[in-house]
Design a protein around this motif. Structure first.
Motif, short mmCIF file in Angstrom:
data_model
loop_
_atom_site.label_atom_id
_atom_site.label_comp_id
_atom_site.label_asym_id
_atom_site.label_seq_id
_atom_site.Cartn_x
_atom_site.Cartn_y
_atom_site.Cartn_z
N HIS A 71 -11.04 -34.39 -52.31
CA HIS A 71 -11.51 -32.97 -52.83
C HIS A 71 -12.93 -33.21 -53.31
N ALA A 72 -13.84 -32.23 -52.83
CA ALA A 72 -15.10 -32.70 -53.29
C ALA A 72 -15.31 -33.81 -53.77
N ALA A 73 -15.71 -34.97 -52.89
CA ALA A 73 -15.66 -36.35 -52.09
C ALA A 73 -17.15 -36.68 -53.30
N ARG A 74 -17.98 -36.21 -53.10
CA ARG A 74 -19.56 -36.51 -53.47
C ARG A 74 -19.48 -36.89 -54.44
N GLN A 75 -18.85 -36.65 -55.61
CA GLN A 75 -18.87 -37.75 -56.79
C GLN A 75 -18.27 -39.58 -56.92
N ASP A 76 -16.90 -38.85 -56.31
CA ASP A 76 -16.14 -40.14 -55.64
C ASP A 76 -16.58 -41.12 -54.98
N LEU A 77 -16.48 -40.87 -52.99
CA LEU A 77 -18.02 -41.46 -53.25
C LEU A 77 -18.91 -41.99 -53.44
N GLU A 78 -20.03 -41.48 -54.52
CA GLU A 78 -20.47 -42.36 -55.44
C GLU A 78 -20.40 -43.44 -56.06
N ALA A 79 -19.13 -43.02 -57.02
CA ALA A 79 -18.67 -43.92 -58.56
C ALA A 79 -17.77 -44.68 -57.42
N PHE A 80 -17.32 -44.64 -56.42
CA PHE A 80 -16.59 -46.14 -55.43
C PHE A 80 -17.58 -46.64 -54.53
N TYR A 81 -19.18 -46.58 -54.09
CA TYR A 81 -19.70 -47.49 -53.66
C TYR A 81 -20.75 -47.47 -54.62
N LEU A 82 -21.30 -46.86 -56.02
CA LEU A 82 -21.54 -47.86 -57.20
C LEU A 82 -20.83 -49.26 -57.24
N THR A 83 -19.85 -49.04 -57.70
CA THR A 83 -18.94 -50.32 -57.78
C THR A 83 -18.34 -51.07 -56.62
N THR A 84 -18.39 -50.77 -55.40
CA THR A 84 -18.05 -51.96 -54.42
C THR A 84 -19.64 -52.11 -53.78
N LYS A 85 -20.42 -51.34 -53.47
CA LYS A 85 -22.16 -51.16 -52.18
C LYS A 85 -21.31 -50.63 -51.06
N ARG A 86 -19.93 -50.24 -51.09
CA ARG A 86 -19.36 -49.89 -49.58
C ARG A 86 -19.22 -48.68 -49.42
N VAL A 87 -19.62 -47.38 -48.76
CA VAL A 87 -18.72 -46.11 -48.60
C VAL A 87 -17.88 -45.91 -47.71
N ILE A 88 -16.34 -45.11 -48.70
CA ILE A 88 -15.61 -44.99 -48.41
C ILE A 88 -15.43 -44.01 -46.67
N SER A 89 -14.74 -44.20 -45.97
CA SER A 89 -15.00 -43.96 -44.28
C SER A 89 -13.66 -44.25 -43.00
N PRO A 90 -13.88 -43.34 -42.44
CA PRO A 90 -13.28 -41.56 -42.56
C PRO A 90 -13.41 -40.88 -43.49
N VAL A 91 -14.01 -39.83 -43.75
CA VAL A 91 -13.69 -38.46 -44.94
C VAL A 91 -13.33 -37.57 -44.36
N PHE A 92 -12.44 -36.89 -44.97
CA PHE A 92 -12.07 -35.41 -44.75
C PHE A 92 -12.41 -35.35 -45.94
#
Length: 192
Positions: free
Chosen positions: A81-102
């Motif tokens: 839900h409202a994914a942008r900040q969750d994706l950013e936090a995960f990416y900054l920690t792992t350098k990977r993007v969660i996908s595919p996203v709904f």
């Protein structure tokens, strides 16, 4: 509400990764600290799948690398839900993007609900369930987390699968699935 499983050791992450790899849908949420940092500091990763809920202590649990394959597997939908900040936090920690996203917030807007609808309001509207939001401004970096914080964290992922089903059914009725697919695909760009 089922009890959330607390994960704070690397060997527990490996077991969780094996569990998640067999799922077709994973609910994802994060709790992070941003008030004292320029970038979000990931403190907790909440996951739901197959009736289970896990709260991963990202401050003590070691590397999230074991979870990356499950959270980037193309055959598994990740509901946020409202994914942008969750994706950013995960990416900054792992350098990977969660996908595919709904993204349930995007989907809600595409079926005619108010744009930027909050998670608790969406759960109430679509599922007629009231969830407490008293821990919204908590310091997620402090340990141990209280029972109220853990309940809040679990509530943030427990309904994501059911929300996705309801939203997808309505999107299909309206012929708007592709709207959400396009907007969610844009979220998967690591440049945010």
């Amino acid at each position: 509400m089922p009890d959330a499983i607390w994960v704070d050791r690397q060997e527990e992450l490996l077991g969780l990764a094996r569990t998640l790899e067999s799922q077709s849908l994973i609910g994802v949420d994060t709790e992070f600290l941003r008030e004292r940092t320029f970038f979000p500091r990931l403190c907790l990763l909440q996951l739901s799948a197959g009736g289970g809920i896990w709260c991963v202590d990202t401050l003590r649990g070691g590397s999230l690398e074991p979870l990356v394959n499950a959270l980037t597997a193309p055959q598994t939908r990740k509901v946020i839900h409202a994914a942008r900040q969750d994706l950013e936090a995960f990416y900054l920690t792992t350098k990977r993007v969660i996908s595919p996203v709904f993204d349930t917030q995007i989907a809600a807007g595409c079926i005619g609900l108010k744009p930027q609808v909050g998670y608790a309001e969406l759960v109430k509207t679509l599922l007629d369930v009231t969830i407490p939001k008293g821990q919204t401004r908590t310091d997620w970096s402090r340990r141990p987390l209280s029972p109220e914080q853990l309940e809040y964290a679990a509530d943030d992922v427990i309904y994501l699968g059911e929300l996705a089903e309801r939203l997808l059914a309505r999107l299909r009725e309206l012929g708007r699935e592709h709207w959400v697919a396009e907007d969610c695909a844009a979220l998967e760009n690591p440049r945010f």
